[in-house]
Scaffold this active site. Sequence first.
Site, PDB file in Angstrom:
ATOM      1  N   ILE A  83       1.197   6.982   0.162  1.00  0.00           N
ATOM      2  CA  ILE A  83       0.482   5.988   0.964  1.00  0.00           C
ATOM      3  C   ILE A  83      -0.948   5.858   0.466  1.00  0.00           C
ATOM      4  CG2 ILE A  83      -0.241   5.353   3.295  1.00  0.00           C
ATOM      5  CD1 ILE A  83       1.962   7.204   4.328  1.00  0.00           C
ATOM      6  N   CYS A  84      -1.392   4.626   0.333  1.00  0.00           N
ATOM      7  CA  CYS A  84      -2.796   4.404   0.009  1.00  0.00           C
ATOM      8  C   CYS A  84      -3.513   3.995   1.282  1.00  0.00           C
ATOM      9  CB  CYS A  84      -2.925   3.317  -1.054  1.00  0.00           C
ATOM     10  SG  CYS A  84      -4.634   2.972  -1.467  1.00  0.00           S
ATOM     11  N   LEU A  85      -4.156   4.973   1.888  1.00  0.00           N
ATOM     12  CA  LEU A  85      -4.843   4.700   3.149  1.00  0.00           C
ATOM     13  C   LEU A  85      -6.155   5.480   3.109  1.00  0.00           C
ATOM     14  CD1 LEU A  85      -4.584   3.383   5.931  1.00  0.00           C
ATOM     15  CD2 LEU A  85      -3.428   5.424   6.728  1.00  0.00           C
ATOM     16  N   ASN A 122       0.800  -1.225   0.000  1.00  0.00           N
ATOM     17  CA  ASN A 122       0.000   0.000   0.000  1.00  0.00           C
ATOM     18  C   ASN A 122       0.834   1.276   0.000  1.00  0.00           C
ATOM     19  OD1 ASN A 122      -1.639  -2.111   2.031  1.00  0.00           O
ATOM     20  ND2 ASN A 122      -2.754  -1.250   0.287  1.00  0.00           N
ATOM     21  N   GLN A 173      -1.268   0.275  -3.651  1.00  0.00           N
ATOM     22  CA  GLN A 173      -0.663   1.484  -4.209  1.00  0.00           C
ATOM     23  C   GLN A 173       0.438   1.062  -5.178  1.00  0.00           C
ATOM     24  OE1 GLN A 173      -1.372   4.774  -3.501  1.00  0.00           O
ATOM     25  NE2 GLN A 173       0.210   5.498  -4.890  1.00  0.00           N
TER      26      GLN A 173
END
Lengths: 199, 702
Positions: A91-93, A83, A126
């Site tokens: 960051i993929c959050l 991610n 990500q």
Amino acid sequence: MATIAASRIKRELKEVKADAELIKDDVSVELMDNSYLALTGEIPGPKDTPYEGGTFHLKIIIPETYPFNPPQVSFTTKIWHPNISSVTGAICLDILKDQWAAAMTLRTVLLSVQALLSLPEPDDPQDAVVAQQYKENQDAYRRTARHWACAYAGAKSSSRELDEKVERITEMGFNESDARDALSSTDWDVGRAVEKLMS
Amino acid sequence: MALTDPTDWPGSMPDLRTIDNLLRCSICFEYLNVAMIIPSCSHNYCSLCIRRYMKYKRQCPSCNIEVSASELCNNRTLDELVKTFVAVRPYILKICKTFDAENQEGCPSSDKDLKTSKQQVKSGKSQVFASKQSPKKSTLAGHFTAVKPSKTAPVSNSEPYQAKTSADDFNVLDDDFVSPKLKSPSRTDRHSSNRLGTRPADDRSLVNQINDDVIDITEDFGTERPTASTSSSPAAGQATPIRRQATPRSNQATPSSNQAMPSCSQTTPSGSQTTPSGSQTTPGGSQTTPGGSRDKAECPVCGVPVPTKYINTHLDACLKRTQQTDTNKRIQKRKRIPAMVWKLVPDKEIKKKMRHYNLSIKGKRHELIKRLDEFILMYNAQCDAANPKSAEEIAKEVEKMEQLKTQPPQLKEAKVFKLKIEKGQTEDQMEKSKQEYLSAHKDQFSQLIAVARARMKGVKNKSSKTEAAGPNQTDASQDSNEAETSTSSEDSTASDRPVGSVTENSAVQELEDVMVLEDEVEKQQEDKRIPRDAAQDTSQEDAESDRTGSLFSEGSGGEEAMGNNGESEEMVMDTSESSLHMKQDDADLMASFSGSDVHGQADCRILVPSSPSVASKDGMEDSQSQNMTRAKNETSSVKSDPAPDSLEPLCIPESPLSVVAETRRRKRKKQDCGSNASDSGSSFGDGDNVLRRSKRERKMVK
């Protein structure tokens, strides 16, 4: 609003510095300058993960519309994680995107990022390469992540084998980090990695 | 006020931190300001914060539950709580801190205390006292009881406060104390009726109290009744409506009061009803005993049993009353401004609205919308407050905030030096302030000049090309080329002059003149009622010239060429004279502005083939000022179009840069209202247009 952002960040900094849980975890946040709009964060790799022992640095940019919009957080330390982009550190959050809520703070953001390290979400990746590796070859992912943590985040006890492979490619005249990138994305197959570097 | 924080509380008292945290809005982290509760999840936020957040997301910021702005409800109990806590906070904080320090220092001794206290307990002393002596207790109650007997500094500090609060409480009660005749009953009733909507927690106890009071009153009725039935006493008049409001509540609470109430509520609905109700009160007193409701029907509105004979009159009165209270409530609460879809609202409408709310209508459409949006947000948030601010106050606040935001941070911090020239000043004073201004902004001036010079060099090369192409231009490409030539000729004129301190001073002088003029114009503009004669005249002229300009528009290419060949020198003289003339005429700022522009552009066209040195003498001042102006706007791109519409005014207030930008902006405004007459006129090289402002010039052309 800009005023809200600044005063809120001031308070949140205090909160983070006073929070016993964060202090225990060595999570910290510092100002980059006096504007209260750019901060640096530091989180340790969680236990029982490939990132254990490493220290990961974050860059936190506070938008002027904060807290109505989420802060922009990215890793400045290179990290191998489904991610997190292995190139840019993005960051993929969800809470840093559409699930952001104004009641969240730097503290919750840092804790969420730390939780993300111990619980990757390969279905919402990500970095597609890492996510694929994570799904298809967990062992390779763990070894790679460990290696990266040792190389970039200062963790100890890296596997000798992977170090040697990187060394072999760098001896061919390639950049070390390029070599590591290529090897990581080819499941540490030296031949394919070289091929990739040559193309 | 300094930034307060939950971490102000000592770490040994986490409960106080929690309380502090709970009283804060989790959006802005300040204490709740006009708390609004989301009924579906019970989270509270400041009215302004949550409304602002709703613009981004229609969710609760804490739990992401769907919610709309119309669902928000006031939470006045919390408001009161916050108010009280904020008032008490410094005192509690002081006590806690000193106590914390003491506790840390005297840890062993406190242990001893504990032991001795235990012994005391054993030896038969009161246990309560012993617990008071023990500072080990970490609860809030423990802290306070522990501090009290020790008689240290914090106590003496807190004592005046305690005295004050008790006095305050007393005042509140005193305010509520309306009728001395009715004493406690009226007081509690009023209290409850005033606060009941906002203080549900108090209700039960109050209702009980009311019930007691009601019984009291019915017991006292023998003495009170004469005044009530005649309704001559103001005290009774005051008391009865209060009674009535309390009636339904106490009704539900106990049956005993149920029967007591009708007697009171019936006493004085209105003048006409006093007689029947008054007669009714006598049995009413006797009806406190249950079971006496034979010929009675319950009123559907207030639920009070009323004799069937009078049910209709009672019902009328009852309905009237409820209607009245309804309208009262509506009047009390200020109406919110409904949300608008700005894309569908024309400029005119927006400006009308803004004028209605006393908002300034400066700026472009998106700026206006932003300002109005912010205003509506704050206004609607204030609608929730118990005592909403007036629209004017909010408008002022919005504009203040906007100013703060648009100001770049560096300039905000730096000390800004403004040139002050007033009407009554002597020349010496003016000279002095000018000198001060010059020295204060020397850097900026030299910077401007440097930028202008750098630009000159760049444009010089290009200008030669455009000159060559000049006469053969088509109409379509004319505007852009014109722009280039105008700047280039200005540059060339400026470059021929000796540059140095003299240049700088003259440029500065020019700027100052412009500024003084501007001040005057500003004053005029402030008072919109006073017609700006000069400006209007010129705008009329502009309109005229526009017509003539359009007549010439078709043959403009040839016109230009002709101007270039034949009349160039003469024209230069004319235009320069006109500009000088205009400069002398201080009141006619508009003329000077558009004149300078016209002049510059006319210059360039005419001068292109002929020697630029001629122009350098005449158009010196104007072109210099324009150089300065452009230097600001065109630092990045030399080629950028100097047509006024394309220039964004930079808002850096109270510095030479801003003066230049401001000049430019004003000029643009004026030109807009003059329907771009000067532009079109000058672009065709039409002598009439250029010289229209001075009779002398006109003569010369003829």
